[in-house]
Design an enzyme around this catalytic site. Structure first.
Site, mmCIF file in Angstrom:
data_model
loop_
_atom_site.group_PDB
_atom_site.id
_atom_site.type_symbol
_atom_site.label_atom_id
_atom_site.label_comp_id
_atom_site.label_asym_id
_atom_site.label_seq_id
_atom_site.Cartn_x
_atom_site.Cartn_y
_atom_site.Cartn_z
ATOM 1 N N HIS A 91 -5.320 49.411 -8.058
ATOM 2 C CA HIS A 91 -6.225 50.245 -7.250
ATOM 3 C C HIS A 91 -5.901 51.724 -7.437
ATOM 4 C CE1 HIS A 91 -8.301 51.241 -3.265
ATOM 5 N NE2 HIS A 91 -7.488 52.278 -3.382
ATOM 6 N N GLU A 92 -4.634 52.076 -7.350
ATOM 7 C CA GLU A 92 -4.264 53.492 -7.469
ATOM 8 C C GLU A 92 -4.570 54.029 -8.866
ATOM 9 O OE1 GLU A 92 -3.787 55.141 -4.879
ATOM 10 O OE2 GLU A 92 -3.457 53.426 -3.555
ATOM 11 N N HIS A 118 -7.997 55.214 -9.007
ATOM 12 C CA HIS A 118 -8.154 56.615 -8.609
ATOM 13 C C HIS A 118 -7.762 57.546 -9.756
ATOM 14 C CE1 HIS A 118 -9.225 55.734 -4.546
ATOM 15 N NE2 HIS A 118 -8.036 55.330 -4.138
ATOM 16 N N HIS A 168 -13.416 55.300 -3.689
ATOM 17 C CA HIS A 168 -13.497 54.059 -2.905
ATOM 18 C C HIS A 168 -14.942 53.555 -2.915
ATOM 19 C CE1 HIS A 168 -9.667 55.428 -0.719
ATOM 20 N NE2 HIS A 168 -9.352 54.403 -1.482
ATOM 21 N N TYR A 206 -12.788 49.022 0.675
ATOM 22 C CA TYR A 206 -12.038 48.916 1.938
ATOM 23 C C TYR A 206 -12.355 47.583 2.604
ATOM 24 C CZ TYR A 206 -10.182 53.672 2.880
ATOM 25 O OH TYR A 206 -9.473 54.839 2.891
HETATM 26 ZN ZN LIG Z 1 -7.610 54.132 -2.533
#
Ligand SMILES: [Zn+2]
Length: 252
Positions: free
Chosen positions: A150-151, A154, A160, A211
């Protein structure tokens, strides 16, 4: 905040930590962010560089916008893993997942100016997109391989998933259930003044960047539901097919 502990994924929270909420301008847009351990944290796991924040809006041209959409030249992410980072294998595993599923490649940094440093931290967080200088992925002890995937999302420039501009066609943000002061985590990237694009024509609830329905809940009720009010599940196993397609669109 109530003492209810919302369901959160590790990388979307600094567990038990609440930072001072400050206001500033970022990409010419007024934003709220938190100061946690001396870092400016926006949308819970996105680190803002101090030089990206200003007390007043700045003239709107090129640089900020370019930075916000910056892509790694030649699809190569130069990296350094801090020798003090516990369990560095999770970074290698996450990078291997990215290389197996996308055209992004990871190369150990030698003298490159722009690179990402994986280091020990509290919670999991990252800068979004290529900055052209030193940028970070912070990984706390609870950050799994999936959180690291996930990171890295980014790092290569993914937002997101629930901050898509078209998200209101597909999900409902229940602002009445969001803990006071954390509403900004649910703003679309456009509302925050960022550049971005929505890949495809629907939200991908299976995205590794999505999320969960109870994130930032103040009362145990969902902050995000489908339009019909139903709940959904999120995953942190790896990139979804639409995540992969989004990255392909960004890095053709
Ligand atoms: Zn995130």
């Amino acid at each position: 905040m109530s003492n209810f502990t919302p369901q959160t994924v590790a990388e979307s929270a600094y567990p038990g930590q609440t930072g001072e909420i400050r206001k500033a301008y970022f990409k010419n847009a007024p934003i709220n962010y938190q100061v946690i351990n001396g870092e400016s944290v926006f949308q819970n796991d996105i680190i803002l560089h101090d030089h990206e924040l200003s007390g007043e809006p700045v003239a709107s041209e090129g640089t900020g916008r370019t930075r916000s959409t910056a892509k790694w030249p030649n699809k190569i992410v130069y990296y350094v893993i801090d020798p003090n980072l516990p369990n560095p294998q999770r970074v290698y595993d996450a990078m291997a997942h990215w290389e197996a599923n996308t055209s992004i490649r990871f190369v150990a940094r030698t003298t490159q100016r722009g690179y990402v440093l994986f280091r020990n931290g509290s919670g999991c967080s990252a800068n979004v997109g290529y900055s052209g200088s030193l940028q970070y992925v912070n990984l706390g002890g609870g950050c799994s391989v999936g959180n690291t995937i996930h990171e890295i999302g980014h790092v290569v420039g993914l937002w997101h998933e629930h901050t898509r501009v078209d998200r209101n066609n597909h999900i409902t943000i229940n602002y009445g259930n969001i803990a006071p002061g954390t509403e900004y985590n649910f703003d679309t990237y456009a509302a925050q003044g960022y550049d971005g694009f929505d890949y495809g024509n629907t939200i991908d609830l299976n995205s590794v960047m999505m999320y969960g329905p109870y994130d930032f809940s103040k009362n145990g009720l969902p902050t995000i539901t489908r339009k019909d009010g139903s709940l959904f599940s999120i995953q942190r196993n790896g990139l979804s097919p639409l995540d992969i397609a989004t990255v392909q669109a960004m890095y053709p």
